[in-house]
Design an enzyme around this catalytic site. Structure first.
Site, PDB file in Angstrom:
ATOM      1  N   LYS A 179      44.130  49.085  48.133  1.00  0.00           N
ATOM      2  CA  LYS A 179      43.853  48.809  49.648  1.00  0.00           C
ATOM      3  C   LYS A 179      45.083  48.709  50.240  1.00  0.00           C
ATOM      4  CE  LYS A 179      41.807  44.889  52.104  1.00  0.00           C
ATOM      5  NZ  LYS A 179      40.938  43.499  52.075  1.00  0.00           N
ATOM      6  N   GLU A 185      50.728  48.255  39.338  1.00  0.00           N
ATOM      7  CA  GLU A 185      50.126  48.936  38.260  1.00  0.00           C
ATOM      8  C   GLU A 185      49.411  50.242  38.889  1.00  0.00           C
ATOM      9  OE1 GLU A 185      49.600  44.663  37.276  1.00  0.00           O
ATOM     10  OE2 GLU A 185      49.536  45.921  39.424  1.00  0.00           O
ATOM     11  N   GLY A 240      38.839  43.441  47.696  1.00  0.00           N
ATOM     12  CA  GLY A 240      38.606  44.328  46.535  1.00  0.00           C
ATOM     13  C   GLY A 240      37.621  44.063  45.695  1.00  0.00           C
ATOM     14  N   ARG A 241      37.190  42.887  45.252  1.00  0.00           N
ATOM     15  CA  ARG A 241      36.197  42.712  44.509  1.00  0.00           C
ATOM     16  C   ARG A 241      34.793  42.980  44.946  1.00  0.00           C
ATOM     17  NH1 ARG A 241      38.816  38.371  45.533  1.00  0.00           N
ATOM     18  NH2 ARG A 241      37.982  36.395  46.408  1.00  0.00           N
ATOM     19  N   GLU A 326      37.825  34.812  40.294  1.00  0.00           N
ATOM     20  CA  GLU A 326      38.619  34.951  41.526  1.00  0.00           C
ATOM     21  C   GLU A 326      38.230  34.728  43.006  1.00  0.00           C
ATOM     22  OE1 GLU A 326      41.671  38.627  41.610  1.00  0.00           O
ATOM     23  OE2 GLU A 326      39.844  39.087  42.974  1.00  0.00           O
ATOM     24  N   HIS A 356      25.082  37.471  17.307  1.00  0.00           N
ATOM     25  CA  HIS A 356      26.007  37.764  16.096  1.00  0.00           C
ATOM     26  C   HIS A 356      27.293  37.424  16.250  1.00  0.00           C
ATOM     27  CE1 HIS A 356      22.189  39.412  13.984  1.00  0.00           C
ATOM     28  NE2 HIS A 356      22.021  39.771  15.109  1.00  0.00           N
ATOM     29  N   LYS A 468      52.755  37.499  40.198  1.00  0.00           N
ATOM     30  CA  LYS A 468      53.665  38.777  40.527  1.00  0.00           C
ATOM     31  C   LYS A 468      55.031  38.552  41.024  1.00  0.00           C
ATOM     32  CE  LYS A 468      49.419  40.815  42.094  1.00  0.00           C
ATOM     33  NZ  LYS A 468      48.481  41.193  43.146  1.00  0.00           N
TER      34      LYS A 468
END
Length: 509
Positions: A179, A185, A240-241, A326, A356, A468
């Site tokens: 965005k 990253e 973003g999410r 978030e 399991h 950050k």
């Protein structure tokens, strides 16, 4: 080609179990929550006291419900196939959204001979499209263009090395999704992939032809070297999410065709219309939110699990972790006051594998952990044994919910199951693009509902920023290879010692 939303496939639930509701042909059964009629009445009164109906109306109307950032939260407009005008400060956003749909459709028709697509993004720019690509790959008979779709998120070069070892640089396309176009990253991975293209013998013009971007920062993308016609817009009123419905979802259309992407939007839009127009007592996102609120108030739950009994949805809990934690993992409410409740820890994986793994804790641990069981009525393959296997899968899903709710008495304490472990059952008619879209929108709207009930802003995430800030001076200290790092405002004594240890034992290149 972009017409009214596709209708839901022709499944019908003329009869549903007690304590069950349905929307968009998805059934929600809350019978094992242990909530009686009086409790439900209290819960719906709480929802009214929180002015939930007004909140829902304000969200779809484009009001600035994201108070801390003074923005709307209008991801619903991205899937508004009805094209009903949606206004922000007097301007209808739908023409811009529709233009992106047309551009996505056109791109699907243009790519010929592409063997690999590398989608570079992290967090909300990664989870949604990755989940959709993985889930839809299991749909029997789905049309796929056969491209290898790679998702590069982690700055750990182990991930990029694995991808670049498989991809053909001369027939690869790269989609950079950020965005702000400043996400560390994503920026570093994008530079590394561009260099890989150059080192592999691609000409500058070939590289330019290979690079695409989805961003709100057009100038930064242009500076990076991406041509204007390869940049797809992002808007600040989309978190973003919540962005898979935008051009962030390009991989879905490119891999499975634009009609499949439109079906994905249509399922979400259908769930939005249900959420927007249905009374609280029959509203699936609201009912799901209230079951979690009830368990928080009655049992002080700190975690819940999402267990999809569908291998295709193994990525769903990871997507849900970001959505819930978030959005609603906050210590203060919209008024700056300490919260009573916030997002529980979210975890899960595909059943019956999960049985399991950690179901022992669900059944006999001291903690009460509510579960959302998600099941699909139809098998996700056309193998000859599919029906028999799917019957066993569904049997396990129903049996686990029953065992958790009812428990078992025994003379041997090791064989006692305390029971009264709450769960929901969500039953999808089948898993395809339409129902995947509806499922994701159901949980998005539930997250917003929970935020309203807790008086939390579900659309900002200030807590992710502090780490950050601290990472920058730490990275500088690591890069210096210093063996005498002093504690400072941004580096405490323990971290300084750890930096010295790393500088003397690793990262020497």
């Amino acid at each position: 080609m972009l017409s009214s939303p596709n209708s839901a496939p022709s499944h019908s639930y003329s009869q549903t179990p007690n304590n069950a509701h349905s929307a968009v042909n998805i059934v929600l059964d809350t019978a094992y929550q242990g909530i009686d009629a009086a409790d439900w009445k209290t819960l719906f009164n709480q929802a009214r006291s929180a002015k939930l109906a007004q909140f829902i109306e304000d969200m779809f109307a484009g009001k600035h419900i994201n108070k801390s950032e003074d923005r709307p939260a209008l991801h619903s407009a991205l899937r508004n196939l009805s094209k009903i005008p949606v206004f922000i400060q007097g301007q209808d956003v739908m023409p811009a959204v529709v233009d992106v749909w047309h551009r996505i459709e056109a791109l699907c028709n243009q790519w010929v001979g592409v063997t690999d697509v590398i989608h570079i993004g992290i967090g909300g720019s990664d989870f949604g499209p990755r989940l959709a690509i993985e889930a839809l790959a299991h749909v029997p008979g789905i049309h796929s263009r056969g491209m290898r779709m790679h998702f590069l998120a982690n700055i750990d070069t182990a991930e990029s090395a694995r991808i670049l070892a498989k991809a053909n640089p001369h027939s690869t396309r790269v989609i950079i999704v950020s965005k702000s176009f400043t996400t560390l990253e994503t920026a570093m991975n994008a530079k590394a992939v561009a260099k890989w293209l150059l080192d592999s013998g691609c000409t500058p013009s070939q590289i330019t032809n290979s690079l695409f971007a989805v961003t709100a920062n057009i100038s930064a993308a242009t500076t990076f070297g991406i041509s204007q016609e390869h940049i797809y817009p992002f808007w600040d009123w989309v978190g973003g999410r919540y962005s898979v419905w935008s051009a962030v979802g390009l991989p879905i259309a490119l891999q499975y065709g634009f009609d499949t992407f439109k079906d994905f939007l249509a399922g979400a839009h259908a769930m939005d219309l249900h959420f927007k127009n249905t009374p609280l007592e029959q509203n699936l996102p609201v009912i799901m939110a209230l079951t979690l609120l009830y368990q928080q108030e009655q049992n002080d739950v700190k975690a819940y699990a999402a267990i999809p009994y569908a291998d295709a949805l193994d990525w769903f809990p990871k997507w849900l972790q970001q959505l819930d934690m978030e959005s609603n993992g906050k210590s203060v409410d919209r008024d700056g006051k300490p919260v009573k409740h916030s997002s529980p820890v979210v975890f899960g994986s595909a059943g019956s594998n999960a049985q399991h793994s950690y179901f022992q804790l669900f059944h006999q641990g001291p903690e009460i952990i509510p579960i959302d069981f998600i099941a699909v009525r139809e098998p996700m393959s056309d193998r000859p044994e599919a029906v028999a296997h799917h019957r066993i899968l569904l049997s396990n899903c129903l049996a686990q919910a029953q065992a958790l709710a009812n428990g078992k008495e025994a003379s041997n304490p090791n064989d006692v199951y305390p029971g009264k472990r709450p769960s929901n059952l969500l039953l999808l008619p089948e898993l395809n693009a339409f129902y995947l879209g509806a499922l994701l929108a159901l949980y998005e709207n539930r997250a917003a509902t929970l935020g309203a009930l807790w008086n939390i802003n579900s659309f900002d995430q200030p807590g992710v920023e502090y780490g950050k800030v601290l990472a920058k001076p730490i990275e500088k200290a690591l890069a210096s290879h210093a063996q005498d790092v002093q504690a400072s405002e941004h580096i405490d004594v323990i971290t300084a010692a750890r930096i010295i240890f790393l500088n003397t034992t690793a990262l020497k290149k």
